[in-house]
Design a protein around this motif. Structure first.
Motif, PDB file in Angstrom:
ATOM      1  N   MET A   1       0.884  -1.313  -0.112  1.00 33.32           N
ATOM      2  CA  MET A   1       0.130   0.179   0.062  1.00 33.32           C
ATOM      3  C   MET A   1       0.743   1.327  -0.047  1.00 33.32           C
ATOM      4  SD  MET A   1      -3.206   0.827   2.421  1.00 33.32           S
ATOM      5  CE  MET A   1      -2.186   1.148   3.804  1.00 33.32           C
ATOM      6  N   GLU A   2       0.774   2.123  -1.084  1.00 27.88           N
ATOM      7  CA  GLU A   2       1.626   3.307  -1.013  1.00 27.88           C
ATOM      8  C   GLU A   2       0.734   4.427  -0.553  1.00 27.88           C
ATOM      9  OE1 GLU A   2       4.139   3.997  -4.778  1.00 27.88           O
ATOM     10  OE2 GLU A   2       3.207   6.020  -4.599  1.00 27.88           O
ATOM     11  N   ILE A   3       1.223   5.059   0.395  1.00 29.84           N
ATOM     12  CA  ILE A   3       0.573   6.181   1.013  1.00 29.84           C
ATOM     13  C   ILE A   3       1.235   7.611   0.599  1.00 29.84           C
ATOM     14  CG2 ILE A   3       0.227   7.429   3.439  1.00 29.84           C
ATOM     15  CD1 ILE A   3       0.103   4.435   4.410  1.00 29.84           C
ATOM     16  N   LEU A   4       2.529   7.788   0.404  1.00 32.74           N
ATOM     17  CA  LEU A   4       2.969   9.012  -0.053  1.00 32.74           C
ATOM     18  C   LEU A   4       3.126   8.802  -1.352  1.00 32.74           C
ATOM     19  CD1 LEU A   4       5.545   9.627   2.791  1.00 32.74           C
ATOM     20  CD2 LEU A   4       3.313  10.606   2.470  1.00 32.74           C
ATOM     21  N   HIS A   5       2.793  10.034  -2.402  1.00 37.15           N
ATOM     22  CA  HIS A   5       3.223   9.860  -3.572  1.00 37.15           C
ATOM     23  C   HIS A   5       4.117  11.164  -4.087  1.00 37.15           C
ATOM     24  CE1 HIS A   5      -0.240   7.083  -3.317  1.00 37.15           C
ATOM     25  NE2 HIS A   5      -1.132   8.122  -3.019  1.00 37.15           N
ATOM     26  N   ASP A   6       5.168  10.828  -4.527  1.00 39.08           N
ATOM     27  CA  ASP A   6       5.919  11.938  -4.989  1.00 39.08           C
ATOM     28  C   ASP A   6       6.223  13.200  -4.082  1.00 39.08           C
ATOM     29  OD1 ASP A   6       7.715  12.927  -6.953  1.00 39.08           O
ATOM     30  OD2 ASP A   6       6.187  13.500  -8.294  1.00 39.08           O
ATOM     31  N   VAL A   7       6.552  13.017  -2.698  1.00 35.89           N
ATOM     32  CA  VAL A   7       6.430  13.962  -1.801  1.00 35.89           C
ATOM     33  C   VAL A   7       7.705  14.798  -1.822  1.00 35.89           C
ATOM     34  CG1 VAL A   7       5.929  14.706   0.563  1.00 35.89           C
ATOM     35  CG2 VAL A   7       4.546  13.032  -0.427  1.00 35.89           C
ATOM     36  N   HIS A   8       7.670  16.206  -1.802  1.00 26.72           N
ATOM     37  CA  HIS A   8       8.899  16.653  -1.554  1.00 26.72           C
ATOM     38  C   HIS A   8       8.774  17.820  -0.254  1.00 26.72           C
ATOM     39  CE1 HIS A   8       7.378  20.810  -2.574  1.00 26.72           C
ATOM     40  NE2 HIS A   8       6.801  20.072  -3.452  1.00 26.72           N
ATOM     41  N   LEU A   9       9.927  17.944   0.410  1.00 22.81           N
ATOM     42  CA  LEU A   9       9.913  18.731   1.672  1.00 22.81           C
ATOM     43  C   LEU A   9      11.305  19.122   1.953  1.00 22.81           C
ATOM     44  CD1 LEU A   9       8.121  17.970   4.946  1.00 22.81           C
ATOM     45  CD2 LEU A   9      10.425  18.002   5.024  1.00 22.81           C
ATOM     46  N   SER A  10      11.545  20.385   2.244  1.00 26.19           N
ATOM     47  CA  SER A  10      12.909  20.596   3.145  1.00 26.19           C
ATOM     48  C   SER A  10      12.845  21.532   4.380  1.00 26.19           C
ATOM     49  CB  SER A  10      13.815  21.513   1.715  1.00 26.19           C
ATOM     50  OG  SER A  10      13.122  22.792   1.795  1.00 26.19           O
ATOM     51  N   VAL A  11      13.857  21.379   4.930  1.00 27.65           N
ATOM     52  CA  VAL A  11      14.007  22.219   6.327  1.00 27.65           C
ATOM     53  C   VAL A  11      15.365  22.780   6.376  1.00 27.65           C
ATOM     54  CG1 VAL A  11      13.971  22.038   8.819  1.00 27.65           C
ATOM     55  CG2 VAL A  11      12.549  20.380   7.419  1.00 27.65           C
ATOM     56  N   GLU A  12      15.435  24.092   6.552  1.00 31.96           N
ATOM     57  CA  GLU A  12      16.841  24.744   6.632  1.00 31.96           C
ATOM     58  C   GLU A  12      17.117  25.065   8.104  1.00 31.96           C
ATOM     59  OE1 GLU A  12      16.803  27.937   3.986  1.00 31.96           O
ATOM     60  OE2 GLU A  12      16.318  26.982   2.095  1.00 31.96           O
ATOM     61  N   ALA A  13      18.370  25.134   8.349  1.00 33.58           N
ATOM     62  CA  ALA A  13      18.855  25.303   9.622  1.00 33.58           C
ATOM     63  C   ALA A  13      18.071  26.425  10.698  1.00 33.58           C
ATOM     64  CB  ALA A  13      20.368  25.652   9.628  1.00 33.58           C
ATOM     65  N   GLY A  14      17.481  26.204  11.818  1.00 27.95           N
ATOM     66  CA  GLY A  14      17.087  27.139  12.635  1.00 27.95           C
ATOM     67  C   GLY A  14      15.517  27.322  12.209  1.00 27.95           C
ATOM     68  N   GLU A  15      14.922  26.828  11.095  1.00 28.73           N
ATOM     69  CA  GLU A  15      13.513  26.931  10.975  1.00 28.73           C
ATOM     70  C   GLU A  15      12.746  26.067  11.914  1.00 28.73           C
ATOM     71  OE1 GLU A  15      12.283  27.803   6.185  1.00 28.73           O
ATOM     72  OE2 GLU A  15      13.023  25.742   6.883  1.00 28.73           O
ATOM     73  N   ILE A  16      11.270  26.684  11.683  1.00 27.05           N
ATOM     74  CA  ILE A  16      10.258  26.060  12.140  1.00 27.05           C
ATOM     75  C   ILE A  16       9.491  25.499  11.114  1.00 27.05           C
ATOM     76  CG2 ILE A  16       8.135  25.414  13.697  1.00 27.05           C
ATOM     77  CD1 ILE A  16       9.358  27.401  15.880  1.00 27.05           C
ATOM     78  N   VAL A  17       9.300  24.336  10.676  1.00 28.84           N
ATOM     79  CA  VAL A  17       8.478  23.994   9.438  1.00 28.84           C
ATOM     80  C   VAL A  17       7.373  23.132   9.961  1.00 28.84           C
ATOM     81  CG1 VAL A  17       8.398  22.687   7.240  1.00 28.84           C
ATOM     82  CG2 VAL A  17      10.392  23.993   7.862  1.00 28.84           C
ATOM     83  N   SER A  18       6.030  23.565   9.339  1.00 21.49           N
ATOM     84  CA  SER A  18       5.053  22.830   9.915  1.00 21.49           C
ATOM     85  C   SER A  18       4.168  22.075   8.921  1.00 21.49           C
ATOM     86  CB  SER A  18       4.016  23.722  10.542  1.00 21.49           C
ATOM     87  OG  SER A  18       2.756  23.338  10.787  1.00 21.49           O
ATOM     88  N   LEU A  19       3.890  20.833   9.184  1.00 18.56           N
ATOM     89  CA  LEU A  19       3.506  19.778   8.201  1.00 18.56           C
ATOM     90  C   LEU A  19       1.984  19.843   8.666  1.00 18.56           C
ATOM     91  CD1 LEU A  19       4.101  18.142   5.849  1.00 18.56           C
ATOM     92  CD2 LEU A  19       4.951  16.492   7.415  1.00 18.56           C
ATOM     93  N   ILE A  20       1.044  20.346   7.761  1.00 23.47           N
ATOM     94  CA  ILE A  20      -0.513  19.892   8.191  1.00 23.47           C
ATOM     95  C   ILE A  20      -1.149  19.470   7.141  1.00 23.47           C
ATOM     96  CG2 ILE A  20      -0.418  22.227   9.583  1.00 23.47           C
ATOM     97  CD1 ILE A  20      -2.066  23.539   7.397  1.00 23.47           C
ATOM     98  N   GLY A  21      -2.253  18.921   7.480  1.00 22.46           N
ATOM     99  CA  GLY A  21      -3.412  18.190   6.275  1.00 22.46           C
ATOM    100  C   GLY A  21      -4.331  17.117   7.235  1.00 22.46           C
ATOM    101  N   PRO A  22      -5.408  17.016   6.432  1.00 27.96           N
ATOM    102  CA  PRO A  22      -6.209  16.108   7.161  1.00 27.96           C
ATOM    103  C   PRO A  22      -5.891  14.789   7.628  1.00 27.96           C
ATOM    104  CG  PRO A  22      -6.839  16.097   4.724  1.00 27.96           C
ATOM    105  CD  PRO A  22      -5.651  17.056   5.115  1.00 27.96           C
ATOM    106  N   ASN A  23      -6.726  14.181   8.485  1.00 28.10           N
ATOM    107  CA  ASN A  23      -6.350  12.929   8.824  1.00 28.10           C
ATOM    108  C   ASN A  23      -5.904  11.726   7.837  1.00 28.10           C
ATOM    109  OD1 ASN A  23      -6.251  13.267  11.676  1.00 28.10           O
ATOM    110  ND2 ASN A  23      -8.294  12.940  11.984  1.00 28.10           N
ATOM    111  N   GLY A  24      -5.088  11.133   7.715  1.00 22.36           N
ATOM    112  CA  GLY A  24      -4.689  10.090   6.737  1.00 22.36           C
ATOM    113  C   GLY A  24      -4.020  10.747   5.571  1.00 22.36           C
TER     114      GLY A  24
END
Lengths: 248, 357
Positions: free
Chosen positions: A29-52
């Motif tokens: 079962m594939e849940i993530l499809h072609d996802v990208h994301l980056s975090v730079e030093a000292g940042e707060i990065v928030s990941l939001i979205g509905p359940n599932g």
């Protein structure tokens, strides 16, 4: 009181963590499809979205608990996809899972010791003192088993354990889940303090609005795909994001 | 309106009763009640012994032998409970490791220079050296079996039933190897060497070897305690038993923890087997018969808890021996089961098992 014991921010523009084209899931079962994301030093990065949406799955994939089917994940330009969690944690990235994030049969102090498992044994007491300075409540209860502690206290133990290795990036999966509003504020306060000391934070949060308010950037994930990304303020101002993901 | 009050209090009565019932059940499930029941069973056994004409001295001697047997069982069940704690499967091959330990020492003793007999014990220094050498040998064998069999299963994410079945297969395999190498005959460490009983206060007669067995068991358990509570590897073991995912996240190499768990469990099992061989004789299926009381002690003590396994093993050992004062000794193994069943009925999580997770 802010403790500056984390390493100073250097090479500020280079992303600490970078995920590109990541597809992952459980078994077939594939849940993530072609996802990208980056975090730079000292940042707060928030990941939001509905359940599932795949937020926790992404966190687990980044930390090596799941291995991506395709795509690359790099930490400080070093590929980490396909590596085991105990190898990744030594690179300077620590993870606080949403549930079962403390050893319930161990005392607070033993939990912190396990957080510093990779350290030289002489270094552990010093690091412990720093965590106690950040969370004085934990010092009072250091000999208590965490299984008998409240949700808010456990969250502190979990965060404290993750800070023992002096990481540059902290991954927090729903740090405020199941806590009372007062405690939620306290947890967010702690995250702000930790970040102010130079630590980058990548967090998944149910309290989307609150977490975007303190985030430098945010990503909206839905059905395992990237939907929106931008600065915290941009996402808060976006009418679509507000309507679909922030509850109007 | 004022009439309402007596009416209201009446329907509350059944509710109160229900709460009483719940409270009784709550009391029955406590550690204290289980402990009291087990002690009561032991006391009943002593009384039954006295009633059928056993002397107080004999009962005291049986108690001392029981403690020794309990020490042997404890060495096995501590390993069993550790392996269960870290890997969450019942290792049915543990009995075979016990036997292997006894036979490895049996092979080593003639190879070592024979020392003077340490009176009043029945053996010389070479026996102690063989003991110290056999423990890591069996530990490494246990680790090797894990590498070849269980690790593959782990990597494929196999169901726990498969682990249990594989361990049963390994039990037969190791036992067959013992038959092949050492044959089906009985063996003694020192054939024909007398080990007269000592006269202790209160008219107790115990052989010095038996005291040595109990002492060794206690020393090894104390070492286990220090290792689990104070050392880095011990804490990592407890952490892995508690939550293997989180252990990995915290940087613990759980495969290494598992390897050490096998070395430890195998080493303790070997010590138990050597002690068992010293107290009676060596047989290829000696460990298989110890498997039953070992599992009983593991379950009684609270699965995954080494200190629980120790106290339960001592209790089982005493009950086993004292029961021979009024029962045919062939019923001895059943006594362990009676205690285990009583535990499961009263408090399924065992003596020192956790109530909440």
């Amino acid at each position: 009181m802010i403790l500056r014991f984390w390493k100073p921010i250097s090479e500020a523009s280079m992303p600490l963590l970078k995920a590109e084209g990541v597809s992952a899931g459980y078994g077939d079962m594939e849940i993530l499809h072609d996802v990208h994301l980056s975090v730079e030093a000292g940042e707060i990065v928030s990941l939001i979205g509905p359940n599932g949406a795949g937020k926790s799955t992404l966190m687990k994939t980044i930390f090596g608990l799941l291995h991506p089917k395709s795509g690359t994940i790099t930490y400080r330009d070093q590929p980490i996809h396909g590596r085991k969690p105990h190898e990744i944690v030594g690179l300077g990235m620590c993870y606080v899972p949403q549930v079962a994030n403390v050893f319930v049969t161990l005392t607070v102090e033993e939990n912190l010791d396990m957080g510093g498992y990779l350290l030289n044994e002489r270094e552990i007491p010093k690091r412990r003192e720093r965590v106690y300075a950040l969370f004085p409540k934990l010092y009072e209860r250091r000999r208590q088993r965490t299984g008998k502690m409240s949700g808010g206290e456990r969250q502190m133990v979990a965060m404290g354990s993750a800070l023992m290795l002096d990481p540059d990036l902290l991954l927090l999966d729903e740090p405020s889940a199941g806590l009372s509003p007062k405690l939620v504020d306290e947890i967010f306060d702690n995250i702000r303090r930790i970040n102010a000391a130079g630590l980058a934070v990548l967090m998944v949060e149910q309290n989307a609005r609150k977490s975007l308010q303190m985030a430098s950037r945010g990503y909206v994930l839905a059905n395992g795909e990237n939907r929106y990304d931008g600065t915290g303020q941009e996402l808060l101002d976006d009418p679509d994001v507000a309507r679909l993901y922030l509850g109007g | 309106m004022p009439d309402n009050q007596p009416h209201q209090s009446q329907p509350q009565l059944p509710a109160d009763e229900r709460r009483l019932g719940e409270r009784v059940r709550g009391v029955i499930r406590t550690r204290g009640f289980l402990m009291a029941t087990l002690v009561a069973i032991l006391v009943a056994m002593y009384l039954a012994g006295l009633a059928t004409g056993a002397s107080a001295q004999r009962l005291l001697a049986l108690t001392a032998w029981g403690l020794m047997l309990g020490g042997i069982i404890a060495l096995g069940s501590i390993g069993l409970t550790l392996i269960y704690g870290v890997m969450k499967f019942p290792n049915f091959s543990h009995g075979a490791l016990v036997t292997l330990g006894a036979y490895v020492a049996y092979t080593l003793i003639p190879l070592l220079p024979t020392g003077e007999v340490l009176r009043p014990l029945s053996f010389g220094y070479e026996f102690l050296i063989a003991l110290v050498l056999a423990m890591p040998v069996v530990g490494v064998v246990a680790m090797a079996i894990d590498r070849v069999v269980y690790r593959r299963l782990r990597n494929t994410g196999a169901h726990l039933v498969l682990f249990a079945m594989a361990s049963l297969a390994m039990a037969f395999f190791v036992q067959s190897m013992i038959y092949l190498i050492w044959g089906p005959d009985f063996h003694f460490y020192y054939p024909g060497r007398p080990n007269p009983a000592l006269y202790l206060p209160f008219g107790i007669r115990v052989r010095a070897d038996q005291l040595f067995i109990l002492l060794l068991a206690l020393v090894l358990v104390a070492m286990m305690y220090v290792l689990l509570e104070w050392t880095r590897m011990g804490k990592a073991m407890r952490a892995t038993a508690d939550n293997p995912h989180l252990a990995q996240i915290r940087g613990i190499n759980t495969e290494r923890v598992i390897a050490w768990t096998w070395v430890l469990g195998g080493g303790l099992a070997a010590a138990g087997g050597i002690m068992y061989g010293l107290s009676s004789q060596l047989r290829p299926e000696m460990g298989f018969w110890l498997l039953l009381p070992m599992f009983a002690a593991t379950i009684m003590g609270g699965i995954g808890n080494p200190y629980g396994a120790l106290s339960a093993a001592l209790m089982i050992g005493i009950a086993h021996q004292v029961s021979t004062s009024f029962l045919d000794p062939t019923y001895g193994p059943a006594v362990a089961f009676v205690l285990m069943v009583v535990t499961l009925l009263i408090r399924p999580q065992g003596l020192l098992g956790r109530t909440e997770r």
